[in-house]
Design a protein around this motif. Structure first.
Motif, PDB file in Angstrom:
ATOM      1  N   GLN A  28      -3.772   0.937  -2.979  1.00 45.58           N
ATOM      2  CA  GLN A  28      -3.505  -0.386  -2.641  1.00 45.58           C
ATOM      3  C   GLN A  28      -3.308  -1.306  -3.797  1.00 45.58           C
ATOM      4  O   GLN A  28      -4.168  -1.215  -4.840  1.00 45.58           O
ATOM      5  N   TYR A  86      -4.161   7.005  -1.181  1.00 41.23           N
ATOM      6  CA  TYR A  86      -3.240   5.549  -1.238  1.00 41.23           C
ATOM      7  C   TYR A  86      -3.661   4.968  -2.426  1.00 41.23           C
ATOM      8  O   TYR A  86      -4.543   5.121  -3.371  1.00 41.23           O
ATOM      9  N   SER A  98       1.498   5.416   0.017  1.00 37.61           N
ATOM     10  CA  SER A  98       0.522   6.530   0.682  1.00 37.61           C
ATOM     11  C   SER A  98       1.331   7.980   0.054  1.00 37.61           C
ATOM     12  O   SER A  98       2.424   7.837  -0.321  1.00 37.61           O
ATOM     13  N   ARG A 153       0.861  -1.220  -0.090  1.00 37.29           N
ATOM     14  CA  ARG A 153       0.051   0.012   0.094  1.00 37.29           C
ATOM     15  C   ARG A 153       0.883   1.352  -0.061  1.00 37.29           C
ATOM     16  O   ARG A 153       1.705   1.537   0.810  1.00 37.29           O
ATOM     17  N   ARG A 206      -8.884   8.010  -0.711  1.00 39.60           N
ATOM     18  CA  ARG A 206      -8.197   9.024  -0.235  1.00 39.60           C
ATOM     19  C   ARG A 206      -8.868   9.258   0.937  1.00 39.60           C
ATOM     20  O   ARG A 206     -10.040   8.817   1.249  1.00 39.60           O
TER      21      ARG A 206
END
Length: 128
Positions: A84, A82, A21, A19, A74
């Motif tokens: 993923q 983000y 960020s 993930r 978000r």
């Protein structure tokens, strides 16, 4: 000064997950009019659009190569975007960049030149 700071990259095996960020700060106008996107660049290749999301409304769009495997989201309170990434493949290996575009159109932008603000990138390496 706009700041887009990526984190979360690393080395992962085929089929694994990561993930990413992106901490967003100092956007010059209301964030409700921004599209936030992830692009990537593999060694020796051009920048490639990955996914984009409307900062306020949450509408999203994906490249065909990642659709069904990646999810962009978000957090409007924390101002974080983000990405993923699941079922990772060796061809996902690249530097991933968080970007921002001022956008008043209903359609989310997908071209690199439409995004004025870029982070420094985070490396994702998928080993087979």
């Amino acid at each position: 000064q706009v700041q887009l700071v990526e984190s979360g990259g690393g080395l992962v095996q085929v089929g694994g997950s990561l993930r990413l960020s992106c901490a967003v700060s100092q956007l010059p106008y209301s964030k409700s009019n921004y599209a936030m996107a992830w692009f990537r660049q593999a060694p020796g290749k051009e920048y490639e659009f990955v996914a984009t999301i409307n900062f306020e409304g949450g509408d999203a769009d994906y490249a065909d190569s990642v659709k069904g495997r990646f999810t962009i989201s978000r957090d409007n309170v924390k101002n974080v975007i983000y990405l993923q990434m699941n079922s990772l493949k060796p061809e996902d290996t690249a530097v991933y960049y968080c970007t921002a575009a001022w956008n008043l159109l209903p359609q989310l932008p997908r071209r690199r030149e439409q995004y004025a603000y870029w982070g420094r990138g985070t490396q994702v390496t998928v080993s087979s």
